[in-house]
Design an enzyme around this catalytic site. Structure first.
Site, mmCIF file in Angstrom:
data_model
loop_
_atom_site.group_PDB
_atom_site.id
_atom_site.type_symbol
_atom_site.label_atom_id
_atom_site.label_comp_id
_atom_site.label_asym_id
_atom_site.label_seq_id
_atom_site.Cartn_x
_atom_site.Cartn_y
_atom_site.Cartn_z
ATOM 1 N N GLY A 40 0.894 -1.531 -0.283
ATOM 2 C CA GLY A 40 -0.476 0.208 0.020
ATOM 3 C C GLY A 40 0.933 1.528 0.096
ATOM 4 N N HIS A 41 1.085 2.123 -1.149
ATOM 5 C CA HIS A 41 1.920 2.785 -1.076
ATOM 6 C C HIS A 41 1.029 4.438 -1.704
ATOM 7 C CE1 HIS A 41 5.441 0.229 -2.965
ATOM 8 N NE2 HIS A 41 4.961 -0.059 -1.951
ATOM 9 N N GLN A 227 7.154 -4.186 0.369
ATOM 10 C CA GLN A 227 7.390 -4.634 1.460
ATOM 11 C C GLN A 227 8.627 -4.170 2.065
ATOM 12 O OE1 GLN A 227 5.495 -7.379 -0.640
ATOM 13 N NE2 GLN A 227 3.937 -6.415 0.084
ATOM 14 N N THR A 242 6.729 -11.782 4.899
ATOM 15 C CA THR A 242 5.251 -12.099 3.477
ATOM 16 C C THR A 242 6.145 -13.370 2.321
ATOM 17 O OG1 THR A 242 3.979 -11.629 1.327
ATOM 18 C CG2 THR A 242 6.637 -10.422 1.536
ATOM 19 N N THR A 304 -4.968 -2.898 5.056
ATOM 20 C CA THR A 304 -5.625 -3.634 6.161
ATOM 21 C C THR A 304 -6.551 -2.149 7.490
ATOM 22 O OG1 THR A 304 -4.127 -3.971 7.258
ATOM 23 C CG2 THR A 304 -4.801 -5.644 5.701
ATOM 24 N N ARG A 308 -0.443 -0.791 13.247
ATOM 25 C CA ARG A 308 0.894 -0.388 13.398
ATOM 26 C C ARG A 308 1.483 -0.920 14.428
ATOM 27 N NH1 ARG A 308 2.147 3.401 8.250
ATOM 28 N NH2 ARG A 308 0.800 1.435 6.546
ATOM 29 N N LYS A 334 9.950 10.300 7.833
ATOM 30 C CA LYS A 334 9.146 11.008 8.689
ATOM 31 C C LYS A 334 9.500 11.195 9.953
ATOM 32 C CE LYS A 334 5.114 8.494 8.401
ATOM 33 N NZ LYS A 334 3.896 7.707 8.915
HETATM 34 P P1 IMP Z 1 1.012 -10.739 3.596
HETATM 35 O O1 IMP Z 1 2.196 -10.539 2.126
HETATM 36 O O2 IMP Z 1 -0.011 -10.660 3.158
HETATM 37 O O3 IMP Z 1 1.598 -12.360 2.794
HETATM 38 O O4 IMP Z 1 1.252 -10.901 4.517
HETATM 39 C C1 IMP Z 1 2.770 -11.097 5.101
HETATM 40 C C2 IMP Z 1 2.903 -10.444 6.566
HETATM 41 O O5 IMP Z 1 4.060 -9.530 5.819
HETATM 42 C C3 IMP Z 1 2.477 -10.149 7.265
HETATM 43 O O6 IMP Z 1 2.928 -9.556 8.615
HETATM 44 C C4 IMP Z 1 1.730 -8.370 6.328
HETATM 45 O O7 IMP Z 1 1.333 -7.134 7.688
HETATM 46 C C5 IMP Z 1 3.569 -7.651 6.566
HETATM 47 N N1 IMP Z 1 3.178 -6.714 4.617
HETATM 48 C C6 IMP Z 1 2.671 -7.889 3.664
HETATM 49 N N2 IMP Z 1 2.192 -7.004 2.913
HETATM 50 C C7 IMP Z 1 3.141 -5.335 3.878
HETATM 51 C C8 IMP Z 1 3.356 -4.265 3.455
HETATM 52 O O8 IMP Z 1 3.426 -3.532 2.262
HETATM 53 N N3 IMP Z 1 3.677 -4.078 4.550
HETATM 54 C C9 IMP Z 1 3.612 -3.894 5.421
HETATM 55 N N4 IMP Z 1 3.287 -5.271 6.017
HETATM 56 C C10 IMP Z 1 3.212 -5.951 4.774
#
Ligand code: IMP
Length: 428
Positions: A40-41, A227, A242, A304, A308, A334
């Site tokens: 999410g950018h 990520q 991830t 989501t 955080r 920041k």
């Molecule tokens: P998944 O990528 O949805 O499978 O999530 C696996 C883990 O990576 C979880 O802890 C998510 O919260 C984290 N995660 C995945 N994408 C992001 C991101 O863009 N920002 C921060 N955390 C992420």
């Protein structure tokens, strides 16, 4: 001429969208090469906030062509929604500006259902995924069962692939005690996805050929990572990671442009730390200071909405991130959020049972046990709005930044001092 790879140095959410936006001004092409709509950018342009999950952040610059490369997993429904939203806002998002790889793997509703069912089955051991089906889609890819984008264009073929996939998926869902896909749902999915395919087909092209032509035409390419280092499936805090490689080295593999390895790596990190989802986080704060960081920094997930987890900057983790990414430059985001804090702490080492830990722990059990060793810095007052370079910052803030630079051995090329475009001290 500089090509860049912009990557996260923490657990994601470092503010990469912002830095990609700045680097886009000096680029012709922006390529996403891993992850999917788990990212999410967030960008704030002229007071308007835009959150992009799949389309590279460069799309907001009229001159940029955006590429979604083979290493990305694509949810067609999310992608079409983003295309529609951007077009409705007057940001032209058509096949002249957005190119999709035919070999990128596709996320289907059954991947999302599997993601959620697996998380539920893990109970207290859950990863805390975004629930977007990312892990299951990558599993199918590596298991050589995945469905690639070009396979959506032949309806008969697609129908068979979806039906076969659902036999496999239903077996797992059954074993997980989750609801399976009915015959009606499967046929409806086939219909829906072949309609999506018709809309996406004009965007699909030979990405390899496009990128090689771009090279010969000396176009400037920016690779946009998603990520962060500590979420990398091989080098992060496994299994709380991830399902893709987030390290800069993967820009070449995920895009198919081997020359990406010559690009300059810009590592983005916040000047404190955050994490969403489960997993060890040595410098996490469970007190008012952590809550203050969350509120002041608006630390709620862009994908989501989850709050955080917040904590102090962890130099041990950041140095490790610099090494696995091969960072050439740092972008610190920041800084304004730390302003007016009485003191600022930074983790400069770990101990387990009073014994110093030399390396970044490679298993989550050890990382969960470490006790951070902190160094304390003096706080600094509010930041002025008319600063031009680092020497305009309060002396205490300059000391804090110099410490980060020296510890990592990597030059800081940018410091962001506010959420809006222009609120940064940048050498780019
Ligand atoms: P998944 O990528 O949805 O499978 O999530 C696996 C883990 O990576 C979880 O802890 C998510 O919260 C984290 N995660 C995945 N994408 C992001 C991101 O863009 N920002 C921060 N955390 C992420």
């Amino acid at each position: 001429m500089s090509n860049y790879i912009c990557v996260g140095g923490q657990w994601g959410d470092e503010g990469k969208g912002r830095i990609v936006d700045i680097l886009s001004e000096k680029s012709d092409i922006v390529v996403r090469y891993q992850g999917g709509n788990n990212a999410g950018h967030t960008l704030v342009v002229d007071g308007v906030r835009t959150v992009l999950h799949l389309i590279p952040s460069g799309i907001l610059h009229k001159h940029i062509v955006c590429v979604i490369a083979p290493g990305v997993v694509i949810d067609p429904e999310v992608l079409l929604q983003e295309i529609d939203t951007l077009n409705a806002r007057g940001v032209v998002t058509d096949p002249s500006r957005l190119l999709l790889s035919p070999t990128a793997h596709v996320i289907f509703p059954f991947h999302k259902k599997l993601d959620l069912a697996r998380e539920k089955a893990r109970g207290s051991e859950k990863i805390g995924t975004t629930g977007r089906g990312i892990g299951p889609a990558y599993e199918e890819k590596v298991g050589r069962r995945g469905i690639r984008l070009y396979e959506l264009f032949d309806k008969k073929h697609l129908a068979q692939r979806i039906r076969d996939a659902c036999v496999f998926v239903n077996t797992i869902l059954n074993a997980l005690d989750a609801e399976t896909f009915s015959g009606h749902e499967i046929e409806e999915m086939i219909e829906r996805y072949s309609q999506h395919a018709q809309r996406l087909k004009p965007f699909v092209c030979d990405i390899h050929g496009f990128l090689q032509r771009a090279r010969t035409e000396r176009k400037r390419i920016l690779f946009e990572g998603a990520q962060g280092a500590l979420l990398d499936v091989d080098h992060g805090t496994y299994p709380y990671v991830t399902s893709s490689n987030c390290v800069a080295g993967h820009a070449a593999a995920g895009s198919g442009d081997g020359f990406a390895r010559h690009a300059k790596v810009v590592l983005v990190t916040k000047c404190y730390a955050t994490r969403v989802g489960s997993g060890p986080f040595p410098t996490e704060l469970h007190d008012d200071v952590g809550e203050n960081l969350r509120q002041k920094g608006a630390e709620f997930g862009a994908t989501t909405g989850r709050p955080r987890r917040c904590g102090w900057l962890d130099m041990k983790a950041l140095k490790y991130a610099c090494e696995i990414h091969g960072a050439d430059l740092l972008a610190i985001t920041k800084l304004d959020i730390l302003a007016e804090m009485p003191t600022i702490k930074v983790c400069i080492g770990y101990e387990i049972d009073g014994v110093a830990v030399g390396h970044f722990p490679w298993n989550p059990e050890d990382l969960a046990r470490v006790r951070p060793v902190y160094r304390e810095f003096a706080g600094f007052g509010p930041l002025a709005s008319n600063m031009n370079n680092r020497s305009d910052l309060p002396k205490e803030a300059q000391e804090y930044l110099s410490f980060i630079e020296d510890y990592c051995g990597v030059h800081i090329a940018l410091v962001s001092t506010g959420p809006q475009r222009g609120a940064e001290l940048s050498e780019f």
